[in-house]
Design a protein around this motif. Sequence first.
Motif, PDB file in Angstrom:
ATOM      1  N   ASP A 125      46.772   1.195  -1.573  1.00 13.85           N
ATOM      2  CA  ASP A 125      47.581   2.364  -1.271  1.00 13.85           C
ATOM      3  C   ASP A 125      47.414   3.421  -2.366  1.00 13.85           C
ATOM      4  OD1 ASP A 125      49.967   4.077  -1.168  1.00 13.85           O
ATOM      5  OD2 ASP A 125      50.629   2.630   0.345  1.00 13.85           O
ATOM      6  N   GLU A 126      47.325   4.677  -1.959  1.00 13.19           N
ATOM      7  CA  GLU A 126      47.100   5.739  -2.942  1.00 13.19           C
ATOM      8  C   GLU A 126      48.284   5.953  -3.876  1.00 13.19           C
ATOM      9  OE1 GLU A 126      46.535   9.026   0.018  1.00 13.19           O
ATOM     10  OE2 GLU A 126      48.171   9.945  -1.104  1.00 13.19           O
ATOM     11  N   SER A 127      49.458   5.412  -3.513  1.00  7.10           N
ATOM     12  CA  SER A 127      50.638   5.603  -4.379  1.00  7.10           C
ATOM     13  C   SER A 127      50.433   4.945  -5.744  1.00  7.10           C
ATOM     14  CB  SER A 127      51.894   5.051  -3.706  1.00  7.10           C
ATOM     15  OG  SER A 127      51.764   3.659  -3.538  1.00  7.10           O
ATOM     16  N   ILE A 128      49.481   4.024  -5.811  1.00  9.23           N
ATOM     17  CA  ILE A 128      49.217   3.363  -7.087  1.00  9.23           C
ATOM     18  C   ILE A 128      48.709   4.363  -8.146  1.00  9.23           C
ATOM     19  CG2 ILE A 128      46.799   2.670  -6.667  1.00  9.23           C
ATOM     20  CD1 ILE A 128      47.774  -0.117  -7.884  1.00  9.23           C
ATOM     21  N   PHE A 129      48.200   5.509  -7.678  1.00 12.00           N
ATOM     22  CA  PHE A 129      47.692   6.510  -8.607  1.00 12.00           C
ATOM     23  C   PHE A 129      48.805   7.287  -9.334  1.00 12.00           C
ATOM     24  CE2 PHE A 129      43.800   5.567  -6.448  1.00 12.00           C
ATOM     25  CZ  PHE A 129      42.785   5.919  -7.319  1.00 12.00           C
ATOM     26  N   ASN A 130      50.050   7.179  -8.826  1.00 17.48           N
ATOM     27  CA  ASN A 130      51.166   7.896  -9.464  1.00 17.48           C
ATOM     28  C   ASN A 130      51.270   7.540 -10.946  1.00 17.48           C
ATOM     29  OD1 ASN A 130      51.793   8.936  -6.985  1.00 17.48           O
ATOM     30  ND2 ASN A 130      53.448   7.476  -6.560  1.00 17.48           N
ATOM     31  N   GLU A 131      51.302   8.573 -11.781  1.00 18.77           N
ATOM     32  CA  GLU A 131      51.536   8.396 -13.232  1.00 18.77           C
ATOM     33  C   GLU A 131      50.408   7.660 -13.951  1.00 18.77           C
ATOM     34  OE1 GLU A 131      54.220   9.880 -14.693  1.00 18.77           O
ATOM     35  OE2 GLU A 131      54.505  10.633 -12.653  1.00 18.77           O
ATOM     36  N   ALA A 132      49.302   7.438 -13.276  1.00 19.87           N
ATOM     37  CA  ALA A 132      48.245   6.640 -13.900  1.00 19.87           C
ATOM     38  C   ALA A 132      47.275   7.504 -14.693  1.00 19.87           C
ATOM     39  CB  ALA A 132      47.478   5.864 -12.834  1.00 19.87           C
ATOM     40  N   LEU A 133      46.672   6.877 -15.710  1.00 17.97           N
ATOM     41  CA  LEU A 133      45.481   7.452 -16.341  1.00 17.97           C
ATOM     42  C   LEU A 133      44.300   7.015 -15.482  1.00 17.97           C
ATOM     43  CD1 LEU A 133      43.548   8.521 -18.570  1.00 17.97           C
ATOM     44  CD2 LEU A 133      43.879   6.320 -19.745  1.00 17.97           C
ATOM     45  N   VAL A 134      43.519   7.975 -15.012  1.00 10.82           N
ATOM     46  CA  VAL A 134      42.347   7.638 -14.205  1.00 10.82           C
ATOM     47  C   VAL A 134      41.095   7.874 -15.041  1.00 10.82           C
ATOM     48  CG1 VAL A 134      41.049   8.107 -12.087  1.00 10.82           C
ATOM     49  CG2 VAL A 134      43.563   8.283 -12.086  1.00 10.82           C
ATOM     50  N   ILE A 135      40.286   6.839 -15.184  1.00 12.42           N
ATOM     51  CA  ILE A 135      39.029   6.953 -15.941  1.00 12.42           C
ATOM     52  C   ILE A 135      37.874   6.773 -14.955  1.00 12.42           C
ATOM     53  CG2 ILE A 135      37.652   6.079 -17.874  1.00 12.42           C
ATOM     54  CD1 ILE A 135      40.191   4.825 -19.029  1.00 12.42           C
ATOM     55  N   ILE A 143      32.528   9.958  -6.492  1.00 11.89           N
ATOM     56  CA  ILE A 143      33.486   8.973  -6.998  1.00 11.89           C
ATOM     57  C   ILE A 143      33.951   8.080  -5.851  1.00 11.89           C
ATOM     58  CG2 ILE A 143      35.726   8.619  -8.113  1.00 11.89           C
ATOM     59  CD1 ILE A 143      35.385  11.357  -9.458  1.00 11.89           C
ATOM     60  N   ASP A 144      33.883   6.768  -6.080  1.00 17.70           N
ATOM     61  CA  ASP A 144      34.273   5.803  -5.052  1.00 17.70           C
ATOM     62  C   ASP A 144      35.791   5.625  -5.077  1.00 17.70           C
ATOM     63  OD1 ASP A 144      34.621   3.781  -3.268  1.00 17.70           O
ATOM     64  OD2 ASP A 144      33.082   2.468  -4.091  1.00 17.70           O
ATOM     65  N   ASN A 145      36.467   6.525  -4.492  1.00 19.72           N
ATOM     66  CA  ASN A 145      37.921   6.596  -4.281  1.00 19.72           C
ATOM     67  C   ASN A 145      38.306   8.047  -4.519  1.00 19.72           C
ATOM     68  OD1 ASN A 145      40.806   6.460  -4.196  1.00 19.72           O
ATOM     69  ND2 ASN A 145      40.573   4.243  -4.417  1.00 19.72           N
ATOM     70  N   GLN A 146      38.505   8.736  -3.447  1.00 19.36           N
ATOM     71  CA  GLN A 146      38.734  10.180  -3.538  1.00 19.36           C
ATOM     72  C   GLN A 146      40.182  10.530  -3.900  1.00 19.36           C
ATOM     73  OE1 GLN A 146      36.567  13.033  -3.411  1.00 19.36           O
ATOM     74  NE2 GLN A 146      35.119  11.427  -3.956  1.00 19.36           N
ATOM     75  N   ASN A 147      40.974   9.525  -4.323  1.00 21.99           N
ATOM     76  CA  ASN A 147      42.302   9.797  -4.886  1.00 21.99           C
ATOM     77  C   ASN A 147      42.231   9.995  -6.398  1.00 21.99           C
ATOM     78  OD1 ASN A 147      43.973   9.363  -2.436  1.00 21.99           O
ATOM     79  ND2 ASN A 147      43.051   7.322  -2.567  1.00 21.99           N
ATOM     80  N   TYR A 148      41.004  10.117  -6.917  1.00 21.80           N
ATOM     81  CA  TYR A 148      40.803  10.190  -8.371  1.00 21.80           C
ATOM     82  C   TYR A 148      41.665  11.265  -9.038  1.00 21.80           C
ATOM     83  CZ  TYR A 148      38.078  14.369  -7.441  1.00 21.80           C
ATOM     84  OH  TYR A 148      37.711  15.627  -7.040  1.00 21.80           O
ATOM     85  N   ASP A 149      42.015  12.337  -8.286  1.00 20.94           N
ATOM     86  CA  ASP A 149      42.776  13.446  -8.895  1.00 20.94           C
ATOM     87  C   ASP A 149      44.280  13.307  -8.693  1.00 20.94           C
ATOM     88  OD1 ASP A 149      42.703  13.836  -6.208  1.00 20.94           O
ATOM     89  OD2 ASP A 149      42.156  15.958  -6.285  1.00 20.94           O
ATOM     90  N   LYS A 150      44.725  12.140  -8.205  1.00 23.38           N
ATOM     91  CA  LYS A 150      46.155  11.957  -7.950  1.00 23.38           C
ATOM     92  C   LYS A 150      46.888  11.281  -9.106  1.00 23.38           C
ATOM     93  CE  LYS A 150      46.115  12.411  -3.003  1.00 23.38           C
ATOM     94  NZ  LYS A 150      44.958  11.864  -2.288  1.00 23.38           N
ATOM     95  N   GLY A 151      46.177  11.031 -10.209  1.00 19.90           N
ATOM     96  CA  GLY A 151      46.837  10.433 -11.364  1.00 19.90           C
ATOM     97  C   GLY A 151      47.436  11.495 -12.270  1.00 19.90           C
ATOM     98  N   ALA A 152      47.911  11.053 -13.440  1.00 27.13           N
ATOM     99  CA  ALA A 152      48.527  11.988 -14.385  1.00 27.13           C
ATOM    100  C   ALA A 152      47.488  12.636 -15.296  1.00 27.13           C
ATOM    101  CB  ALA A 152      49.571  11.258 -15.222  1.00 27.13           C
ATOM    102  N   TYR A 153      46.367  11.957 -15.474  1.00 23.58           N
ATOM    103  CA  TYR A 153      45.365  12.435 -16.437  1.00 23.58           C
ATOM    104  C   TYR A 153      44.012  11.871 -16.017  1.00 23.58           C
ATOM    105  CZ  TYR A 153      43.668  13.841 -21.102  1.00 23.58           C
ATOM    106  OH  TYR A 153      43.005  14.445 -22.151  1.00 23.58           O
ATOM    107  N   LEU A 154      42.973  12.703 -16.120  1.00 17.24           N
ATOM    108  CA  LEU A 154      41.638  12.270 -15.682  1.00 17.24           C
ATOM    109  C   LEU A 154      40.652  12.305 -16.844  1.00 17.24           C
ATOM    110  CD1 LEU A 154      39.840  11.484 -13.225  1.00 17.24           C
ATOM    111  CD2 LEU A 154      39.451  13.934 -12.850  1.00 17.24           C
ATOM    112  N   LEU A 155      39.991  11.177 -17.071  1.00 16.48           N
ATOM    113  CA  LEU A 155      39.012  11.061 -18.156  1.00 16.48           C
ATOM    114  C   LEU A 155      37.652  10.690 -17.580  1.00 16.48           C
ATOM    115  CD1 LEU A 155      37.980  10.507 -21.107  1.00 16.48           C
ATOM    116  CD2 LEU A 155      39.103   8.275 -20.951  1.00 16.48           C
ATOM    117  N   LYS A 156      36.639  11.461 -17.977  1.00 14.80           N
ATOM    118  CA  LYS A 156      35.269  11.179 -17.526  1.00 14.80           C
ATOM    119  C   LYS A 156      34.447  10.571 -18.656  1.00 14.80           C
ATOM    120  CE  LYS A 156      31.114  13.640 -15.807  1.00 14.80           C
ATOM    121  NZ  LYS A 156      30.500  14.946 -15.506  1.00 14.80           N
TER     122      LYS A 156
END
Length: 316
Positions: A70-80, A90-103
């Motif tokens: 479920d995409e709700s898991i992205f809430n408040e997450a750091l996404v790397i 990116i294999d999961n297009q919810n990548y921008d639904k977290g709190a912070y994105l690191l490449k």
Amino acid sequence: MTIYKQIKDVIEKYNKIIILRHIIPDGDSYGSQLGLKELIKTNYPNKEVYAFGEEIEYLKHAGKPDEFTDESIFNEALVIVTDCGNVERIDNQNYDKGAYLLKIDHHPDATPYGDLSWVDVTYTSASEMVGDLAIQNNWEITPVAARVIYHGICTDSGRFLFGGLSPRTFEVAAKLIGTGFDVSEMYKTMYKRSFPVIALQSELIASAKVTDHKVGYVILTDELMKKYNLSYDENGKFSNLLKDIEGIDIWITFSIREDGKWRVEFRSNNLAINDLAVKWGGGGHKLASGAIIDNLDQVMQVVEDANQINNLLNDE
Ligand SMILES: [Mn+2]
């Protein structure tokens, strides 16, 4: 502040961390993603860490991604995101639904993204970057983390053959082997070849074409795939079949995909072929890149474009 410290600070700030990588994963995307997950879990045991993405049969020995529900898991997450140059892949297009994105990536930074980005093309692999990150931050490296990271360095560098080797590559590798994982077991597993694959290779080599401009190419058709009972996620195995052959400067592999389109892999010894890949809608590294074309009619156009790259050399 060094980038290693910046990344460490970001990781320490978030309790939930989701690590993603590119579609059609390879050993390096597995290594950087699952290796980083294992490192964080070891050094920050209280954090929730997930690694999402498609699971690939031939990479099962390297590790296992988590089940995405479920995409709700992205809430408040750091996404790397590791080993992925552009957001479309990116294999999961919810990548921008977290709190912070690191490449974290070693491909040319054609389309930058992320709140923080560590892109360095001098690394052989994103896995080498993750290994170096652990070393620079004095993280504990378990044999499990070491195995998958080492595997990623091996697959992207052709086991220390290409991809921008440096003293650092071997320093990272030495540290990983030092954890005591069974490296010979790993080699046996990753380089095990099936008889049908070898038979297919010989048929491909026998049918290879080489142009006046030293461009070699092979075409892996659906017919051949079926004849040798190959699964579509294995069609990337042949991209170096024409490597190190006298009279070939650029080699191209066209492979049929499950959706009927064609995967094109460009490789070269020293002529830059990434612009060619970009022209055909793909991308990648200077000497190793890929694209997707719609039909076989385009093969000769791609080969003709490659001929043009080698025009100067041929006229000398
Ligand atoms: Mn890579």
